[in-house]
Design an enzyme around this catalytic site. Structure first.
Site, PDB file in Angstrom:
ATOM      1  N   ASP A   8       0.977  -1.152  -0.109  1.00 44.61           N
ATOM      2  CA  ASP A   8       0.085  -0.096  -0.126  1.00 44.61           C
ATOM      3  C   ASP A   8       0.996   1.116  -0.015  1.00 44.61           C
ATOM      4  O   ASP A   8       2.101   1.210   0.391  1.00 44.61           O
ATOM      5  CB  ASP A   8      -0.840  -0.083   1.223  1.00 44.61           C
ATOM      6  CG  ASP A   8      -1.702   1.127   1.355  1.00 44.61           C
ATOM      7  OD1 ASP A   8      -2.603   1.474   0.348  1.00 44.61           O
ATOM      8  OD2 ASP A   8      -1.902   1.868   2.340  1.00 44.61           O
ATOM      9  N   ARG A   9       0.450   2.449  -0.441  1.00 48.08           N
ATOM     10  CA  ARG A   9       1.309   3.569  -0.399  1.00 48.08           C
ATOM     11  C   ARG A   9       1.079   4.300   0.718  1.00 48.08           C
ATOM     12  O   ARG A   9       1.972   4.567   1.639  1.00 48.08           O
ATOM     13  CB  ARG A   9       0.910   4.349  -1.735  1.00 48.08           C
ATOM     14  CG  ARG A   9       1.963   5.451  -1.998  1.00 48.08           C
ATOM     15  CD  ARG A   9       1.502   6.581  -3.186  1.00 48.08           C
ATOM     16  NE  ARG A   9       0.589   7.503  -2.444  1.00 48.08           N
ATOM     17  CZ  ARG A   9      -0.076   8.276  -3.009  1.00 48.08           C
ATOM     18  NH1 ARG A   9       0.110   8.320  -4.505  1.00 48.08           N
ATOM     19  NH2 ARG A   9      -0.788   9.048  -2.482  1.00 48.08           N
ATOM     20  N   ASP A  10       0.084   5.165   0.894  1.00 48.17           N
ATOM     21  CA  ASP A  10      -0.116   5.872   2.326  1.00 48.17           C
ATOM     22  C   ASP A  10      -0.070   5.342   3.403  1.00 48.17           C
ATOM     23  O   ASP A  10      -0.817   4.398   3.498  1.00 48.17           O
ATOM     24  CB  ASP A  10      -1.444   6.658   1.810  1.00 48.17           C
ATOM     25  CG  ASP A  10      -1.572   7.710   0.735  1.00 48.17           C
ATOM     26  OD1 ASP A  10      -0.430   7.935   0.275  1.00 48.17           O
ATOM     27  OD2 ASP A  10      -2.504   7.824   0.078  1.00 48.17           O
ATOM     28  N   THR A  54      -2.435   0.981  -4.569  1.00 50.70           N
ATOM     29  CA  THR A  54      -3.190   1.994  -3.744  1.00 50.70           C
ATOM     30  C   THR A  54      -4.638   2.663  -4.424  1.00 50.70           C
ATOM     31  O   THR A  54      -4.718   2.741  -5.509  1.00 50.70           O
ATOM     32  CB  THR A  54      -2.122   3.286  -3.789  1.00 50.70           C
ATOM     33  OG1 THR A  54      -2.785   4.294  -2.984  1.00 50.70           O
ATOM     34  CG2 THR A  54      -1.797   3.748  -5.123  1.00 50.70           C
ATOM     35  N   GLN A  56      -6.949   5.516  -4.620  1.00 52.55           N
ATOM     36  CA  GLN A  56      -6.720   6.897  -4.904  1.00 52.55           C
ATOM     37  C   GLN A  56      -8.098   7.555  -5.349  1.00 52.55           C
ATOM     38  O   GLN A  56      -8.221   8.166  -6.263  1.00 52.55           O
ATOM     39  CB  GLN A  56      -5.660   7.198  -5.972  1.00 52.55           C
ATOM     40  CG  GLN A  56      -4.118   6.714  -5.471  1.00 52.55           C
ATOM     41  CD  GLN A  56      -3.866   7.503  -4.153  1.00 52.55           C
ATOM     42  OE1 GLN A  56      -3.939   8.767  -4.067  1.00 52.55           O
ATOM     43  NE2 GLN A  56      -3.347   7.087  -3.399  1.00 52.55           N
ATOM     44  N   LYS A 105      -9.431  -1.835  -3.373  1.00 53.43           N
ATOM     45  CA  LYS A 105      -9.306  -2.641  -2.189  1.00 53.43           C
ATOM     46  C   LYS A 105     -10.247  -2.067  -1.068  1.00 53.43           C
ATOM     47  O   LYS A 105     -10.885  -1.013  -0.982  1.00 53.43           O
ATOM     48  CB  LYS A 105      -7.794  -2.045  -1.393  1.00 53.43           C
ATOM     49  CG  LYS A 105      -6.763  -2.543  -2.152  1.00 53.43           C
ATOM     50  CD  LYS A 105      -5.335  -2.251  -1.597  1.00 53.43           C
ATOM     51  CE  LYS A 105      -5.320  -0.781  -1.440  1.00 53.43           C
ATOM     52  NZ  LYS A 105      -4.080  -0.377  -0.725  1.00 53.43           N
ATOM     53  N   ASP A 130      -1.428  -0.717   5.955  1.00 58.29           N
ATOM     54  CA  ASP A 130      -1.386  -0.237   7.264  1.00 58.29           C
ATOM     55  C   ASP A 130      -2.854  -0.332   7.660  1.00 58.29           C
ATOM     56  O   ASP A 130      -3.390   0.244   8.634  1.00 58.29           O
ATOM     57  CB  ASP A 130      -1.013   1.177   7.266  1.00 58.29           C
ATOM     58  CG  ASP A 130      -1.839   2.124   6.354  1.00 58.29           C
ATOM     59  OD1 ASP A 130      -2.168   1.712   5.301  1.00 58.29           O
ATOM     60  OD2 ASP A 130      -1.756   3.307   6.823  1.00 58.29           O
TER      61      ASP A 130
END
Length: 175
Positions: A8-10, A54, A56, A105, A130
């Site tokens: 995951d990114r953020d 991710t 967005q 997701k 996360d």
């Protein structure tokens, strides 16, 4: 077939919802979390292809454009390259949170699409996120799951404070 790490990114790669940055809608808002470049380099060196998956929804909601997102990802990849780390591909869902699309997701479509496109062995791969939606996406794709940070969930196979500790664990397991 190749083994992969889906990130995951953020909240895994970069800061989000901190005093410094709320959301990452512009390159200037992107701040890598500590030791992320080092973590991804460890995974690269251990033979894993590393992907970012991710949500967005800010695109669908009109807070940013896909062009702006590409600039954010370009900065992320440039910053990671300073540590010798590389991302194979970034997959993202641009749809509104309530759009009901297959790619957002907790659905697993982004992982399945990447696996098909890159010849990945999902059984020897990991999803690191996360939030519980990341873990649900990983479970749906049949990969091992790791949660980082503070969110409480019993769904993840493993838990670590950060991507760096998760990367050390993964690389030791794959030796």
């Amino acid at each position: 077939m190749k083994k992969a790490i889906f990130l995951d990114r953020d909240g895994v790669i970069n800061e989000v919802l901190t005093k410094r940055v709320k959301f990452v809608n512009k390159p200037k808002d992107l701040y890598l979390l500590p030791r992320v470049g080092e973590a991804i380099k460890l995974l690269n060196d251990a033979g894993f292809l590393v992907f970012v998956v991710t949500n967005q929804g800010g695109i669908g909601l009109g807070y940013m454009t896909e062009e702006a997102l590409q600039k954010v990802h370009h900065k992320m990849e440039k910053e990671l390259s300073k540590a010798g780390a590389s991302i194979q591909e970034v997959a993202y869902c641009p749809h509104k949170p309530e759009a009901g699309c297959e790619c957002r997701k907790p659905n697993s479509k982004m992982l399945f699409d990447l696996a098909k496109r890159h010849g990945l062995d999902l059984g020897s791969s990991y999803m690191v996120g996360d939030r519980e939606v990341d873990i649900m996406a990983g479970k749906g794709a049949g990969v091992k799951t790791i949660i980082v940070g503070k969110e409480k969930t019993e769904l993840a196979d493993y838990r670590f404070p950060s991507l760096y500790e998760a990367a050390v664990f993964i690389t030791k397991r794959s030796e």
